[in-house]
Write a protein that holds these residues in place. Structure first.
Motif, PDB file in Angstrom:
ATOM      1  N   PRO A   1      39.372  42.179  36.192  1.00 21.56           N
ATOM      2  CA  PRO A   1      38.914  42.656  37.506  1.00 21.56           C
ATOM      3  C   PRO A   1      39.357  44.117  37.703  1.00 21.56           C
ATOM      4  CG  PRO A   1      40.577  40.884  37.719  1.00 21.56           C
ATOM      5  CD  PRO A   1      40.472  41.212  36.264  1.00 21.56           C
TER       6      PRO A   1
ATOM      7  N   ASP B   1      48.481  37.570  47.645  1.00 21.93           N
ATOM      8  CA  ASP B   1      47.584  37.174  46.546  1.00 21.93           C
ATOM      9  C   ASP B   1      48.284  37.168  45.194  1.00 21.93           C
ATOM     10  OD1 ASP B   1      45.419  36.913  48.267  1.00 21.93           O
ATOM     11  OD2 ASP B   1      44.989  39.056  48.158  1.00 21.93           O
TER      12      ASP B   1
ATOM     13  N   ASP C   1      46.378  39.270  37.119  1.00 16.04           N
ATOM     14  CA  ASP C   1      45.822  38.312  36.161  1.00 16.04           C
ATOM     15  C   ASP C   1      44.411  38.657  35.756  1.00 16.04           C
ATOM     16  OD1 ASP C   1      47.670  36.336  35.597  1.00 16.04           O
ATOM     17  OD2 ASP C   1      47.382  35.383  37.560  1.00 16.04           O
TER      18      ASP C   1
ATOM     19  N   ASN D   1      42.289  36.270  35.169  1.00 14.97           N
ATOM     20  CA  ASN D   1      41.471  35.290  35.908  1.00 14.97           C
ATOM     21  C   ASN D   1      42.138  34.961  37.227  1.00 14.97           C
ATOM     22  OD1 ASN D   1      39.787  34.923  33.594  1.00 14.97           O
ATOM     23  ND2 ASN D   1      41.440  33.651  32.747  1.00 14.97           N
ATOM     24  N   PRO D   2      41.958  35.789  38.257  1.00 16.70           N
ATOM     25  CA  PRO D   2      42.660  35.520  39.515  1.00 16.70           C
ATOM     26  C   PRO D   2      42.260  34.176  40.126  1.00 16.70           C
ATOM     27  CG  PRO D   2      41.189  37.444  39.718  1.00 16.70           C
ATOM     28  CD  PRO D   2      41.125  36.988  38.309  1.00 16.70           C
ATOM     29  N   GLU D   3      41.055  33.677  39.767  1.00 15.98           N
ATOM     30  CA  GLU D   3      40.624  32.413  40.375  1.00 15.98           C
ATOM     31  C   GLU D   3      41.443  31.225  39.872  1.00 15.98           C
ATOM     32  OE1 GLU D   3      38.131  33.572  36.983  1.00 15.98           O
ATOM     33  OE2 GLU D   3      38.711  34.551  38.841  1.00 15.98           O
ATOM     34  N   ALA D   4      42.175  31.414  38.743  1.00 11.09           N
ATOM     35  CA  ALA D   4      43.015  30.318  38.230  1.00 11.09           C
ATOM     36  C   ALA D   4      44.186  30.046  39.181  1.00 11.09           C
ATOM     37  CB  ALA D   4      43.540  30.651  36.837  1.00 11.09           C
ATOM     38  N   ARG D   5      44.505  31.048  40.011  1.00 20.16           N
ATOM     39  CA  ARG D   5      45.570  30.850  41.003  1.00 20.16           C
ATOM     40  C   ARG D   5      45.131  29.779  41.991  1.00 20.16           C
ATOM     41  NH1 ARG D   5      49.597  33.769  43.179  1.00 20.16           N
ATOM     42  NH2 ARG D   5      48.800  33.641  45.277  1.00 20.16           N
ATOM     43  N   GLY D   6      46.073  28.952  42.419  1.00 16.53           N
ATOM     44  CA  GLY D   6      45.690  27.951  43.398  1.00 16.53           C
ATOM     45  C   GLY D   6      45.200  26.667  42.741  1.00 16.53           C
ATOM     46  N   GLN D   7      45.027  26.709  41.387  1.00 14.53           N
ATOM     47  CA  GLN D   7      44.616  25.466  40.715  1.00 14.53           C
ATOM     48  C   GLN D   7      45.820  24.746  40.122  1.00 14.53           C
ATOM     49  OE1 GLN D   7      41.686  26.593  37.837  1.00 14.53           O
ATOM     50  NE2 GLN D   7      40.267  27.341  39.371  1.00 14.53           N
TER      51      GLN D   7
ATOM     52  N   GLU E   1      46.608  27.082  30.020  1.00 15.98           N
ATOM     53  CA  GLU E   1      46.684  26.578  31.400  1.00 15.98           C
ATOM     54  C   GLU E   1      47.218  25.143  31.437  1.00 15.98           C
ATOM     55  OE1 GLU E   1      43.964  28.231  30.217  1.00 15.98           O
ATOM     56  OE2 GLU E   1      44.451  30.086  31.294  1.00 15.98           O
TER      57      GLU E   1
ATOM     58  N   THR F   1      47.770  43.737  47.295  1.00 14.77           N
ATOM     59  CA  THR F   1      46.390  43.750  47.802  1.00 14.77           C
ATOM     60  C   THR F   1      46.344  44.668  49.017  1.00 14.77           C
ATOM     61  OG1 THR F   1      46.095  41.471  47.085  1.00 14.77           O
ATOM     62  CG2 THR F   1      44.499  42.317  48.668  1.00 14.77           C
TER      63      THR F   1
END
Ligand code: HEM
Length: 414
Positions: free
Chosen positions: A45, A70, A75, A77-83, A192, A303
């Motif tokens: 990103p 945030d 990272d 893959n920032p979307e991996a956060r929260g998983q 992961e 952020t």
């Protein structure tokens, strides 16, 4: 200012850190010509790279405008956060006003005054480890000294029993060495999956210790976390577990990086080692110089909370920025001859521990831990040399040494 011909990958790609180390040449170019520059390397990103000392100081002192919520890790893959299978909320991912309330839970424990009681214990642990090397031989300085010393100390102050150290070391390597095949859990298909299993085990392990300390509090940090109150209420499970985890996230690899990087700096600069040996009173400035020169924590991400102009650049709400402490610590506007390693450098206003709202809570403990090892080793080193090339961890956050094979001869201890 014209953007330099860099795509930003050497600044951020973990594999690049393992291959070529810290990109000091690129940072120096950026500090001169584009100190606040936007990059988007392939597969990543976009981010703003902040490379000057003065800009990092001013960003760090505006926690309302530059947020940690945030995550401080930049990272791929920032979307991996929260998983993650278990949710933990650590103080390093909080912003004011919550951040201050939660930081206050542990801040008293980490003051120089309160940690003073640990001096003899930390020194004794350093002596035992160095004695364990024998009179002469070869070792991997990272696994035998630089990793073990801070791990033992963190386990001890948290209250994890000595017999669990090997287990805790394996878990921390698996959780934080995610980019590294060497630390992948057997039988897992992806990094992961490996990290998730390790995090779950970590959670279950500390749940047991926390339950015990609620029943039978002791003088350790887990007892402090287990029984802490925030806003008059018992601290919730997510923050309590986050505190246990942050001690390892923030305390282990970082201090390991300072100790291993410090040893490598001394190997590479034998005249500085000789200077220190001739004048043991240089211990304090030498540790600060190791922290500056090595800068074990390379980056912190933030952020942007709302549109803002800094250094003539317009940053928009939601943009991610990455502060490069290792660049700030070589900023020629602040440090004389910044690429030189000098154990007597003074003053030394480095940013190895950050600055402002999130200034490292464990800075005093880190100085004490590193100081105890070098205080024991430096006077006793009769000979030290590289036995094989060093290897680096693939990380942009804490890109420390993974292996540092050395050959040594030691004088007997006191
Ligand atoms: C040489 C070793 C260490 C280095 C280089 C280091 C560096 C840092 C840096 C750069 C930050 C972020 C500062 C910022 O965002 O402004 C930080 C935060 C933090 N460090 Fe350290 N650290 C070290 C050791 C430790 C140890 C031993 C502990 C505790 C056992 C620790 C606990 C923390 C905590 C809890 C935070 C978050 C503070 C907050 O958000 O308020 N660190 N550290």
């Amino acid at each position: 200012m014209a953007a330099p011909a860099l795509d930003g990958s050497t600044l951020i790609d973990p594999a690049s850190y393992a291959r070529i180390g810290y990109p000091h040449t690129d940072w120096s170019t950026l500090r001169r010509s584009a100190p606040i520059e936007r990059f988007q390397p392939e597969g990543w990103p976009p981010f703003w790279a902040i490379t000057r000392h003065a800009d990092i100081v001013s960003i760090s002192k505006r926690p309302d405008a530059f947020l940690n919520v945030d995550g401080i890790n930049f990272d791929r893959n920032p979307e991996a956060r929260g998983q993650a299978p278990v949710q933990m909320r650590t103080i390093i991912e909080m912003d004011p006003p919550d951040h201050r309330k939660y930081r206050a839970v542990a801040s008293k424990f980490f003051t120089p005054r309160s940690l003073g009681a640990w001096d003899p214990i930390v020194e004794e642990m350093a002596r035992k480890l160095v004695d364990g090397l024998g009179r002469e031989g070869e070792c991997d300085f990272v696994t035998e000294i630089a990793s073990m010393h801070p791990l033992k100390i963190i386990c001890r102050i948290l209250g994890a029993p000595e017999e669990d150290e090997a287990f805790v070391l394996r878990l921390t390597n698996e959780i934080f060495g995610r980019e590294d095949e060497e630390f992948r859990r057997p039988g897992t298909a992806t990094p992961e999956e490996s990290v998730m299993q390790a995090a779950m085990e970590f959670y279950q392990y500390f749940q047991k210790i926390l339950a015990d300390r609620r029943e039978r509090p002791r003088e350790d940090l887990v007892s402090l976390f287990a029984n802490a109150r925030v806003d008059g209420e018992p601290m919730n499970e997510i923050a309590t577990m986050g505190y246990c985890l942050v001690m390892f996230i923030a305390g282990h690899e970082t201090t390991r990086g300072a100790i291993s990087g410090g040893m490598k700096a001394l190997l590479d600069h034998p005249a500085e080692l000789a200077k220190w040996q001739a004048d043991p009173s240089l211990g304090k400035t030498a540790i600060e110089e190791i922290l500056r020169y090595v800068t074990p924590v390379n980056t912190m991400a933030r952020t942007v909370a709302r549109d803002v102009t800094i250094g003539g650049r317009q940053l928009s709400e939601g943009d991610r920025l990455v502060m490069f402490y290792a660049s700030a610590n070589r900023d020629e506007a602040v440090f004389d001859d910044p690429d030189a390693f000098r154990v007597d450098r003074n003053p030394n206003p480095h940013l190895a521990f950050g600055i402002g709202e999130h200034f490292c809570l464990g800075a005093h403990l880190a100085r004490k831990t590193s100081g105890a090892i070098f205080g024991e080793l430096v006077p006793r080193l009769e000979l030290v040399e590289a036995a094989a090339p060093a290897e680096r961890v693939p990380s942009n956050l804490v890109p420390g040494l993974k292996h540092l094979p050395i050959r040594y001869r030691l004088r007997p201890g006191r």
